[in-house]
Write an enzyme that holds these catalytic residues in place. Sequence first.
Site, PDB file in Angstrom:
ATOM      1  N   TRP A  55      11.455  22.446   4.118  1.00  0.00           N
ATOM      2  CA  TRP A  55      11.812  23.870   4.092  1.00  0.00           C
ATOM      3  C   TRP A  55      12.542  24.205   2.793  1.00  0.00           C
ATOM      4  CZ3 TRP A  55      16.502  26.409   3.637  1.00  0.00           C
ATOM      5  CH2 TRP A  55      16.483  27.789   3.879  1.00  0.00           C
ATOM      6  N   HIS A  56      13.381  23.254   2.326  1.00  0.00           N
ATOM      7  CA  HIS A  56      14.167  23.520   1.126  1.00  0.00           C
ATOM      8  C   HIS A  56      13.310  23.598  -0.130  1.00  0.00           C
ATOM      9  CE1 HIS A  56      17.653  22.749   3.654  1.00  0.00           C
ATOM     10  NE2 HIS A  56      18.356  23.349   2.721  1.00  0.00           N
ATOM     11  N   GLY A  57      12.171  22.951  -0.132  1.00  0.00           N
ATOM     12  CA  GLY A  57      11.336  23.048  -1.321  1.00  0.00           C
ATOM     13  C   GLY A  57      10.137  22.137  -1.232  1.00  0.00           C
ATOM     14  N   SER A  91      13.347  20.060   7.742  1.00  0.00           N
ATOM     15  CA  SER A  91      14.433  20.735   7.024  1.00  0.00           C
ATOM     16  C   SER A  91      14.312  20.485   5.521  1.00  0.00           C
ATOM     17  CB  SER A  91      15.770  20.221   7.553  1.00  0.00           C
ATOM     18  OG  SER A  91      16.747  20.281   6.564  1.00  0.00           O
ATOM     19  N   PHE A 125      15.098  28.349  -2.461  1.00  0.00           N
ATOM     20  CA  PHE A 125      14.478  27.899  -1.204  1.00  0.00           C
ATOM     21  C   PHE A 125      13.905  29.093  -0.461  1.00  0.00           C
ATOM     22  CE2 PHE A 125      18.303  25.021  -1.727  1.00  0.00           C
ATOM     23  CZ  PHE A 125      17.637  24.242  -2.628  1.00  0.00           C
TER      24      PHE A 125
END
Lengths: 499, 397
Positions: free
Chosen positions: A325-327, A322, A499
């Site tokens: 995934w955000h960056g 997770s 993102f």
Amino acid sequence: MSFASLPFIAFVACTLLLFNIMPARVRWLVLLLASYLFYASFKVPYLLLSLVAVTAISYASGLLVHRTPEPNARLLWMWAGVLGNLSLLFWLKYLPFAAGNANVALEALSLQFRFPALQVLMALGVSYYVFQAISYIIDIYLEVIEPERHPGYFSLSLGFFPKLLQGPIERSGNLLPQLRELSRTSASSLRSGVNLFLWGVFKKVVIADRLATIVDPVYGNVHDYQGLSLVVATYLFALQLYFDFSGYTDMALGIGRLFNIRLTPNFNAPYLATSTADFWRRWHISFSSWILDYIFKPLQFSLRDWPRWGVPAALMVTFLVSGIWHGASWCFVAWGGFHGFYLAAGVLFKKSRVKLCKRLGIEKSAVLRQWQKFVTFHLVCFSWIFFRAASIDDAIYVATSSLLDLPASLTLLAGEGAFLEHLTLGKPAAELLFALALAAAAAMLGHLDLQSKQKDPGLEDLAFLHKLPFWGSAIAYGTIFYLITICGLSAKGFLYQQF
Amino acid sequence: MAKPGHPVKALPGNILSVSVKFMIFAALFAVTMEICARIDDAVRYGAPFLGKYSSERLRSRDNLGSSFNVPNARFEKWQHNSLGFRGPEVATRKKPGVTRVVCLGTSESYGLYESPGREWPAQLRELLPGSRYEVVNASMVGLNLSSFNTYLEKHVFPLDPDIVVLTVNPLFYVTSQNKIAKQGVRPVTDPAQKSTPPPRSLRESLVGNLRVFPKLKQVVKQAVSENSPATLKRYQISSTMRQVQEIERMRLQGRKPMKAVPESYLANFEKELNSTIDLIRSRNCEVVLTSYPALISSENLASYPDIFLDNRRFCIELSLMGIIDTFNRFNSVTAHVSRQQRTPFVDTHLLLPKSTEFFGDNVHYTDKGATVFAEGVSRLLNGPFHVARQTQSKDRE
């Protein structure tokens, strides 16, 4: 084109007009063309190409998985689709990060080979529609849904412009049936859509962007601040992020409603959560349910032979994913790691916590619930430090100074007698108080709305606006419109857009 | 769906009721916006909830018709102290050992586009050491050289200044000279303020009293300038052109605007400037002259047609080339007077780069422009001028 801008509003108005004057059989085409036009407006040609590629890969993969009877071949087609999408995401978003870290590793191993330095590409919205595409392929493989045979509906389900840049990450089972039956905008959906859109703009340009003017200078130069200032900036960032992202979601839901499409709600009073698990049921719901279904559950199943450590390990891995995934940054990995740790610890110590509460006789106490909310909010705020900071060094400085220098800065302030000035981080106190008052009012109204929807699920969103008498609506719209146009700041980019 | 037997009867009534409802809704919406604007003004600027709220609150006229800044007045970002000056409170009696510098000019020195506290006298206050200098911004919007002496006597000399920094607006001077030439009388105050405004129509006075209207106009202007700056520029040019033509028709009455400033105006300007300097010196006070910076010159005329056209509204007697000529020649006269009178001179016209980064319009500065102006004056006051003053005071001792 930012959602909170005049060109976008004009674009939506034109699309809505066309949508309503066109016959039902081509309405999907109006929306699809509008969506591609919207994506093309960012003037990054490979973005539109990547959307088309993801659409093509997922459409073909879905049909092949469905048509293939042999289990191993089905699995192969499923993985081909998933990996095809992931490789596109990796190429657009993670390649420079991976190459940079690989070079660090090569240097540590004293190896001569180096990957060339790569330019970071703009991957606007890619993570969102790639995740949606993956869920579509897996759902077909698991026979949860049938594949969509109409390429137009399928393309629209991935590229529908209100949710293209920042989600919600829709499940095909929710969106596709609505796209097949696009009806004209009714008066009630028009009103509901406009209400949601205005409410979202209000949250974004009046509250979030106002808070950003206070938070950004601090997080842009953290070493100029210490103790209390950093704590205040972190609390304000927590509010800014919520109003920014939930504002965007409201706008997306509102625009969807204008076209009679109900997108998935993404928030449910997240800062009132009583645990981090509860927080993830309330924050970015479409994403958290995605990682729960497609990462955590398969992992949990694979690790079922580890009775004590299987679930915590699955949670840890899920939230590290997770984070990434955000960056493509170690800050996001750390942020995900914190949440994984909170959740894993929650699972590991659940029994002893329940026992302790029973022994103390407070398991149903209201005080305990408030305490849980307080602790959860602070754990989340602590993790936001890593989410917001520009680098791991900055994040560590903010975290340590917030904890270690807080007593000293409080004593200093008490002595100086200029408490308010320091609390407002050098900005006029009135500006901060105004932002906080509006945030409190918006949060309270939003919470009341959620409560009334829990009692009556048939109620429209923002029922407090719907229920107003005729004259009350005029006053409410006048006030909101004034706040947006006159008190709103020129809209900055949305935080979750990156993102 | 209409019931059988009553096919169309309900329709006109329905349209009427919807129209009435819509109008009531629109009226309530507008009233709410106006109330919000008034609350906003009251909270932000302490503005009265009822009554007129405009920049007119900042200035008034005495019995003789001379304009002055109203003490403690406030309008939006502009706020006066108890003496009617922008900036912090000033004690009438100076602190010993502190040199009091009074900046005297018109709107460019009073401040227009700058953020609060960024007008050049305020920035000069920051640049000069507070232990040695106290800077007072005594500028007033619309102040003309012909009114300087009266204004100095009434509002500046009571402060017992040590140095007066003079910035004289040439356009106002030309306008006043034109009036004298036309009417044969000397205007008591600046011409821009003396003329009685024509009666306003009901629509004008209604729109003029609404507080939300200018705010919305500003928002729309900003939104258009962000999204389509070329469209806004085109609109501004055509709208200003119409205004200029209208003013030309009313004021010039068929005469052509001047392409060059008349020699007699320059001679009068020189005479009046000398008289003002003499008056200031007669009060044991030093004078510092500055040139009058303007954005547009004959070299960059094509780059800022909108700004230049806008400036013509304030000096309709001069053509585009006439305005450029006015700035150049009046600045030359100011430099000449400074040499003649041996007063220090800061060529701020030369110092300020000619770009909209430094100018908000043709003659008013941005924060950056005001910084350059203030730095120019500060360099003089802190440098050679300071040394000269110290030598003089030693000689006197």
